[in-house]
Design a protein around this motif. Structure first.
Motif, PDB file in Angstrom:
ATOM      1  N   VAL A 170       8.244   5.483  11.689  1.00 36.23           N
ATOM      2  CA  VAL A 170       7.264   4.608  11.495  1.00 36.23           C
ATOM      3  C   VAL A 170       7.860   3.097  10.990  1.00 36.23           C
ATOM      4  CG1 VAL A 170       5.094   3.710  10.385  1.00 36.23           C
ATOM      5  CG2 VAL A 170       5.463   6.253  11.126  1.00 36.23           C
ATOM      6  N   ALA A 171       8.477   3.484   9.898  1.00 36.74           N
ATOM      7  CA  ALA A 171       9.273   2.378   9.114  1.00 36.74           C
ATOM      8  C   ALA A 171      10.222   1.352  10.077  1.00 36.74           C
ATOM      9  CB  ALA A 171       9.869   2.800   7.940  1.00 36.74           C
ATOM     10  N   LYS A 172      10.772   2.040  10.837  1.00 31.93           N
ATOM     11  CA  LYS A 172      11.549   1.423  11.921  1.00 31.93           C
ATOM     12  C   LYS A 172      10.791   0.324  12.704  1.00 31.93           C
ATOM     13  CE  LYS A 172      15.549   2.433  14.833  1.00 31.93           C
ATOM     14  NZ  LYS A 172      16.408   3.493  15.539  1.00 31.93           N
ATOM     15  N   LYS A 173       9.768   0.492  13.148  1.00 29.82           N
ATOM     16  CA  LYS A 173       8.690  -0.490  13.814  1.00 29.82           C
ATOM     17  C   LYS A 173       8.051  -1.310  13.040  1.00 29.82           C
ATOM     18  CE  LYS A 173       8.763   2.446  17.690  1.00 29.82           C
ATOM     19  NZ  LYS A 173       9.878   1.960  18.092  1.00 29.82           N
ATOM     20  N   ILE A 174       8.131  -1.315  11.718  1.00 31.28           N
ATOM     21  CA  ILE A 174       7.333  -2.325  10.800  1.00 31.28           C
ATOM     22  C   ILE A 174       8.308  -3.149  10.187  1.00 31.28           C
ATOM     23  CG2 ILE A 174       5.729  -2.627   8.791  1.00 31.28           C
ATOM     24  CD1 ILE A 174       5.147   0.211   9.139  1.00 31.28           C
ATOM     25  N   THR A 175       8.210  -4.618  10.241  1.00 31.56           N
ATOM     26  CA  THR A 175       8.974  -5.599   9.544  1.00 31.56           C
ATOM     27  C   THR A 175       8.519  -5.898   8.006  1.00 31.56           C
ATOM     28  OG1 THR A 175       7.871  -7.506  10.371  1.00 31.56           O
ATOM     29  CG2 THR A 175       9.492  -6.556  11.757  1.00 31.56           C
ATOM     30  N   ILE A 194       7.656  -1.519  -0.267  1.00 29.17           N
ATOM     31  CA  ILE A 194       7.655  -2.018   0.885  1.00 29.17           C
ATOM     32  C   ILE A 194       7.510  -1.148   1.889  1.00 29.17           C
ATOM     33  CG2 ILE A 194       8.871  -3.443   2.368  1.00 29.17           C
ATOM     34  CD1 ILE A 194      10.025  -4.957  -0.323  1.00 29.17           C
ATOM     35  N   PHE A 195       8.434   0.178   1.472  1.00 28.04           N
ATOM     36  CA  PHE A 195       8.346   1.338   2.456  1.00 28.04           C
ATOM     37  C   PHE A 195       7.164   2.210   2.544  1.00 28.04           C
ATOM     38  CE2 PHE A 195       9.319   5.764   3.145  1.00 28.04           C
ATOM     39  CZ  PHE A 195      10.101   5.976   4.506  1.00 28.04           C
ATOM     40  N   PHE A 196       6.339   2.009   1.543  1.00 33.92           N
ATOM     41  CA  PHE A 196       5.297   3.096   1.425  1.00 33.92           C
ATOM     42  C   PHE A 196       4.365   3.192   2.397  1.00 33.92           C
ATOM     43  CE2 PHE A 196       1.157   4.348   0.144  1.00 33.92           C
ATOM     44  CZ  PHE A 196       1.278   5.687  -0.046  1.00 33.92           C
ATOM     45  N   THR A 197       3.693   2.044   3.008  1.00 36.48           N
ATOM     46  CA  THR A 197       2.738   2.338   4.095  1.00 36.48           C
ATOM     47  C   THR A 197       3.248   3.302   5.073  1.00 36.48           C
ATOM     48  OG1 THR A 197       1.271   1.171   5.296  1.00 36.48           O
ATOM     49  CG2 THR A 197       3.189   0.356   5.545  1.00 36.48           C
ATOM     50  N   SER A 198       4.698   3.503   5.302  1.00 38.32           N
ATOM     51  CA  SER A 198       5.011   4.416   6.685  1.00 38.32           C
ATOM     52  C   SER A 198       4.571   5.841   6.041  1.00 38.32           C
ATOM     53  CB  SER A 198       6.440   4.260   6.640  1.00 38.32           C
ATOM     54  OG  SER A 198       7.000   3.763   5.572  1.00 38.32           O
ATOM     55  N   MET A 199       4.682   6.258   4.679  1.00 36.08           N
ATOM     56  CA  MET A 199       4.277   7.561   4.210  1.00 36.08           C
ATOM     57  C   MET A 199       2.824   7.752   4.367  1.00 36.08           C
ATOM     58  SD  MET A 199       6.955   9.029   3.201  1.00 36.08           S
ATOM     59  CE  MET A 199       6.645  10.339   2.201  1.00 36.08           C
ATOM     60  N   GLN A 200       2.068   6.974   4.137  1.00 34.76           N
ATOM     61  CA  GLN A 200       0.443   7.035   4.291  1.00 34.76           C
ATOM     62  C   GLN A 200       0.083   7.294   5.864  1.00 34.76           C
ATOM     63  OE1 GLN A 200      -1.793   5.447   1.400  1.00 34.76           O
ATOM     64  NE2 GLN A 200      -3.666   5.266   2.630  1.00 34.76           N
ATOM     65  N   ALA A 201       1.061   6.628   6.917  1.00 35.68           N
ATOM     66  CA  ALA A 201       0.708   6.596   8.252  1.00 35.68           C
ATOM     67  C   ALA A 201       0.720   8.187   8.685  1.00 35.68           C
ATOM     68  CB  ALA A 201       1.689   5.543   8.951  1.00 35.68           C
ATOM     69  N   THR A 232      -0.902   1.166  10.901  1.00 36.39           N
ATOM     70  CA  THR A 232      -0.645   2.307  11.448  1.00 36.39           C
ATOM     71  C   THR A 232      -1.049   2.557  13.077  1.00 36.39           C
ATOM     72  OG1 THR A 232      -0.847   3.880   9.126  1.00 36.39           O
ATOM     73  CG2 THR A 232      -1.145   5.245  11.303  1.00 36.39           C
ATOM     74  N   ARG A 233      -2.210   1.885  12.998  1.00 36.33           N
ATOM     75  CA  ARG A 233      -2.889   1.917  14.577  1.00 36.33           C
ATOM     76  C   ARG A 233      -1.935   1.267  15.560  1.00 36.33           C
ATOM     77  NH1 ARG A 233      -7.991   2.209  15.845  1.00 36.33           N
ATOM     78  NH2 ARG A 233      -8.253   0.383  16.558  1.00 36.33           N
ATOM     79  N   ASP A 234      -1.332   0.047  14.869  1.00 40.16           N
ATOM     80  CA  ASP A 234      -0.331  -0.567  15.775  1.00 40.16           C
ATOM     81  C   ASP A 234       0.801   0.155  16.222  1.00 40.16           C
ATOM     82  OD1 ASP A 234      -1.895  -2.986  15.862  1.00 40.16           O
ATOM     83  OD2 ASP A 234      -0.660  -3.910  14.280  1.00 40.16           O
ATOM     84  N   ILE A 235       1.225   1.128  15.237  1.00 37.38           N
ATOM     85  CA  ILE A 235       2.686   1.659  15.558  1.00 37.38           C
ATOM     86  C   ILE A 235       2.440   3.080  16.192  1.00 37.38           C
ATOM     87  CG2 ILE A 235       4.615   2.830  14.449  1.00 37.38           C
ATOM     88  CD1 ILE A 235       4.177  -0.212  13.729  1.00 37.38           C
ATOM     89  N   LEU A 236       1.351   3.799  16.104  1.00 38.32           N
ATOM     90  CA  LEU A 236       1.309   5.184  16.521  1.00 38.32           C
ATOM     91  C   LEU A 236       1.309   5.284  18.153  1.00 38.32           C
ATOM     92  CD1 LEU A 236       1.225   6.098  13.528  1.00 38.32           C
ATOM     93  CD2 LEU A 236      -0.815   7.492  14.196  1.00 38.32           C
ATOM     94  N   SER A 245      -8.706   6.898  14.276  1.00 38.86           N
ATOM     95  CA  SER A 245     -10.061   6.481  14.151  1.00 38.86           C
ATOM     96  C   SER A 245     -10.126   6.318  12.849  1.00 38.86           C
ATOM     97  CB  SER A 245     -11.288   7.028  14.849  1.00 38.86           C
ATOM     98  OG  SER A 245     -11.067   7.166  16.156  1.00 38.86           O
ATOM     99  N   SER A 246     -11.318   5.572  12.312  1.00 39.95           N
ATOM    100  CA  SER A 246     -11.435   5.490  10.880  1.00 39.95           C
ATOM    101  C   SER A 246     -12.909   5.275  10.490  1.00 39.95           C
ATOM    102  CB  SER A 246     -10.952   4.582   9.876  1.00 39.95           C
ATOM    103  OG  SER A 246     -10.892   3.157  10.402  1.00 39.95           O
ATOM    104  N   ILE A 247     -13.478   5.594   9.328  1.00 37.68           N
ATOM    105  CA  ILE A 247     -14.830   5.708   9.274  1.00 37.68           C
ATOM    106  C   ILE A 247     -14.909   5.096   7.457  1.00 37.68           C
ATOM    107  CG2 ILE A 247     -15.334   8.084   8.723  1.00 37.68           C
ATOM    108  CD1 ILE A 247     -18.284   7.329   9.856  1.00 37.68           C
TER     109      ILE A 247
END
Ligand code: TYM
Length: 375
Positions: A170-175, A194-201, A232-236, A245-247
């Motif tokens: 995931v991280a490789k695809k986020i700048t 800075i890296f963290f969001t890739s863990m939550q993905a 996350t939705r952009d990368i997956l 999806s989310s609610i």
């Protein structure tokens, strides 16, 4: 109106319609509610009052998730908790609703504890303290009644061997410029954050990786977590998975009132799941912002304002009976019900809720092992 909403900061009175537009999420409309109600009826369940009262108010691609479910394809749920302290009544909202969704869809739930996040983002929080909160929070989560056979706890530092190889994809695809724009990071932000969001993905596709099949995922959460899942939705799809999806729900306000964002432990004015009846009574009586008039005479004459009264607003979340809620609303508006009496109704409701929770929590320790994901 001055509002700040990120996963780490919520400030000001929140205009949800404006926020929905800004975040680019969709309001849950009548058609979706009807679809959910149909599914609920088949299970002998009702539409949850969090849905009928617009507490769960927004979504991303809920239709897609429901299509997959109705086609008979396997689906799963994913939610989480950042263990930086005790669980409070605000956190209880997505937890209660996730339990409802697990019953509704009879689905597996992947539950992430982001201990790494809390260590990285909270300046003075040490890892051994975070680990202690993680254990305590797990017991609280179990007490919400999730199915032990279908609920899988993922703890970021414990399951690092599973998460890290996926997080780097995931991280490789986020700048850096993307996370700066989405989360407001600066050059002073530490590089772990800075890296963290890739863990939550990762839990949004980990079950697909483990089972080697594509599955639709639904993530219940409060709207502050949306920025993570926007990324996350952009990368997956680039990694070969469906967009999750989310609610999303609005926030339970803190005791100090709806003008002050969400209930949050760092701001004080919260009620913890471990609070005893006396503490609850004192906190509500002392701090709960009142929509009542200054004097008894004025209140009897002009009535109170339930729309800004925290006790009433909390009952919207915690009193499922529409008739009872309406009576409180009408009586308060007319001046028949006084602020102190309204507070007493809330105190009883919350104490009953906490009593049941605390009893279930005592039995959770024995179950803890069976909830932790093993592969
Ligand atoms: P955390 O621990 O801040 O919050 C846990 C969940 O509670 C929601 N929440 C609230 N809901 C209603 N009223 C409030 N006052 C309130 N305060 C918090 C949060 O939106 C969240 O749904 N990074 C996450 C942990 C996490 C996660 C996830 C959450 C990891 N994966 C997937 C949701 C979905 C966090 O720190 O949440």
């Amino acid at each position: 109106m001055n509002q700040t909403i990120t996963p780490w900061e919520v400030k000001g009175e929140i205009d949800y319609n404006k926020l929905i537009k800004e975040f680019g999420v969709s309001k849950i409309d009548k058609k979706l509610l009807e679809r959910l109600e149909k599914i609920a009826k088949k299970k002998n369940m009702k539409l949850h009052h969090f849905l009928t009262r617009e507490i769960f108010i927004a979504h991303r691609d809920l239709d897609f998730f429901l299509n997959e479910y109705e086609k008979g394809n396997k689906v799963f749920l994913y939610t989480g908790r950042g263990p930086s302290g005790e669980i409070h009544l605000g956190h209880a909202i997505p937890l209660m609703f996730t339990k409802y969704l697990q019953d509704l869809f009879d689905a597996d739930l992947y539950f992430q504890f982001t201990d790494d996040e809390k260590f990285l983002f909270k300046k003075d929080l040490e890892m051994d303290k975070v680990s202690e909160y993680t254990k305590q929070n797990m017991l609280d989560v179990i007490a919400f009644g999730f199915d032990p056979k279908k609920t899988h706890f993922i703890i970021d530092t414990v399951h690092a061997n599973l998460l890290y190889p996926e997080a780097i994809k995931v991280a490789k695809k986020i700048t850096f410029s993307t996370v700066k724009a989405v989360f407001g990071f600066t050059n002073e932000t530490n590089i772990g954050s800075i890296f963290f969001t890739s863990m939550q993905a990762v839990p949004a596709f980990l079950p697909c990786k483990l089972k080697n099949r594509k599955m639709a995922c639904l993530i219940p959460h409060a709207i502050d977590q949306d920025p993570h899942f926007r990324v996350t939705r952009d990368i997956l799809p680039k990694l070969g998975y469906y967009k999750p999806s989310s609610i999303q729900c609005r926030f339970l306000p803190g005791l100090q009132g709806i003008k002050n964002g969400k209930m949050s432990s760092s701001e004080g004015f919260s009620i913890n799941m471990s609070d005893d009846p006396k503490t609850v009574k004192n906190k509500i009586n002392k701090y709960a912002f009142s929509g009542g008039k200054a004097t008894l005479e004025e209140h009897r004459k002009h009535g109170g304002n339930p729309d800004i009264d925290v006790s009433y607003q909390w009952l919207v979340f915690f009193e499922p009976d529409d008739k009872k809620l309406k009576k409180v609303y009408d009586d308060y508006r007319s001046g028949k019900l006084l602020s102190g009496e309204l507070k007493a109704i809330l105190i009883e409701k919350i104490n009953q809720f906490l009593k049941e929770h605390q009893e279930k929590r005592k039995r959770a320790e024995k179950q803890l092992d069976s909830f932790v994901l093993r592969v």
